[in-house]
Design a protein around this motif. Sequence first.
Motif, short mmCIF file in Angstrom:
data_model
loop_
_atom_site.label_atom_id
_atom_site.label_comp_id
_atom_site.label_asym_id
_atom_site.label_seq_id
_atom_site.Cartn_x
_atom_site.Cartn_y
_atom_site.Cartn_z
N MET A 62 68.27 50.92 105.56
CA MET A 62 69.21 51.77 107.31
C MET A 62 69.60 52.41 106.69
O MET A 62 70.22 52.88 105.40
N LEU A 63 69.57 53.61 107.61
CA LEU A 63 70.56 54.86 107.40
C LEU A 63 71.93 54.95 108.82
O LEU A 63 70.61 54.75 109.94
N ASP B 276 68.88 41.86 111.65
CA ASP B 276 67.75 41.03 111.65
C ASP B 276 66.39 41.37 111.39
O ASP B 276 65.66 41.46 110.43
N ALA B 277 65.83 41.95 112.19
CA ALA B 277 64.74 42.92 112.17
C ALA B 277 64.31 44.21 111.28
O ALA B 277 64.05 44.03 110.09
N THR B 278 65.42 44.46 110.61
CA THR B 278 65.43 45.85 109.63
C THR B 278 65.65 44.73 108.60
O THR B 278 64.52 45.11 107.58
N ALA B 279 65.74 43.52 108.21
CA ALA B 279 65.65 42.74 106.98
C ALA B 279 64.77 42.16 106.82
O ALA B 279 64.14 41.84 105.49
N ILE C 155 64.81 52.74 107.83
CA ILE C 155 64.08 53.08 107.32
C ILE C 155 63.15 52.21 105.88
O ILE C 155 64.18 51.69 105.54
N THR C 156 62.32 53.09 105.75
CA THR C 156 61.13 51.76 104.74
C THR C 156 62.26 52.18 103.91
O THR C 156 62.80 53.32 102.48
N PRO C 157 61.68 51.76 102.15
CA PRO C 157 62.45 51.76 101.29
C PRO C 157 62.13 52.87 100.00
O PRO C 157 62.40 53.72 99.54
N THR C 158 60.51 53.28 100.24
CA THR C 158 60.74 54.85 99.85
C THR C 158 61.68 55.94 100.56
O THR C 158 62.21 56.88 99.33
N VAL C 159 61.72 56.12 101.91
CA VAL C 159 62.46 56.81 102.54
C VAL C 159 63.91 56.75 101.70
O VAL C 159 64.52 57.47 101.68
N VAL D 154 71.32 45.47 103.79
CA VAL D 154 70.37 44.90 105.17
C VAL D 154 71.00 43.22 104.63
O VAL D 154 71.72 42.74 106.11
N ALA D 155 70.53 42.56 103.81
CA ALA D 155 69.40 41.48 104.14
C ALA D 155 71.44 40.64 104.00
O ALA D 155 71.76 40.26 104.48
N ASP D 156 72.26 41.08 103.13
CA ASP D 156 73.46 40.26 102.75
C ASP D 156 74.20 40.49 104.55
O ASP D 156 74.17 39.51 104.85
N ALA D 157 73.94 41.70 105.40
CA ALA D 157 74.44 42.01 106.08
C ALA D 157 73.69 41.29 107.05
O ALA D 157 74.95 40.70 108.54
N SER D 158 72.22 40.86 107.77
CA SER D 158 71.83 39.68 108.68
C SER D 158 72.78 38.62 108.29
O SER D 158 72.48 37.83 109.50
N VAL D 159 72.96 38.22 107.16
CA VAL D 159 72.90 36.95 107.14
C VAL D 159 74.72 36.58 107.48
O VAL D 159 74.95 35.55 107.87
#
Length: 152
Positions: free
Chosen positions: A147-148, A138-141, A10-14, A83-88
């Motif tokens: 993410m929902l 990765d794609a989301t980050a 989901i976007t940051p706005t959503v 999500v970025a932390d999880a991606s790392v």
Amino acid sequence: MSIQFVMRRITPTVYGRCLAESRPQPEFVAVSEGVAADWDVLYRILNGERPGPAAAAVIKGGVRLKHAPDDYGGVRVLSPEDVADASVDLRALDEEEIERRYLAYEFTGAHGAHADGRPDSPVEDYLDAFAELRDFCDATADAGDAMLVLLI
């Protein structure tokens, strides 16, 4: 019938609207159902050692939305930073480490495990679920999105 794990990008706005209304919003950029019923054993594999918490949080972490079904743990959202932390953390793991943990751990009480703690599925299924989780994160980050996550 088994409990299935679903991720929605989901976007940051959503994401902001989800938090403000404490309910899921219908808009999403992408969806993945590839982790499917392997979610709980995979969670335990990811959470058992370092790296763990941020990677495992994709499955059971985030902010629980109050105005959403909560049959199996609720609908939750993870911020772009989460999500970025999880991606790392997920990138710090490889297939050999996932397989090592699969063989070393016992999973008594996990959804998707036998009463004696053996997983229902072979290691290849968890390797596929791990790859799906890692690639989706990765794609989301990379997009700076949130993410929902749902257990349905």
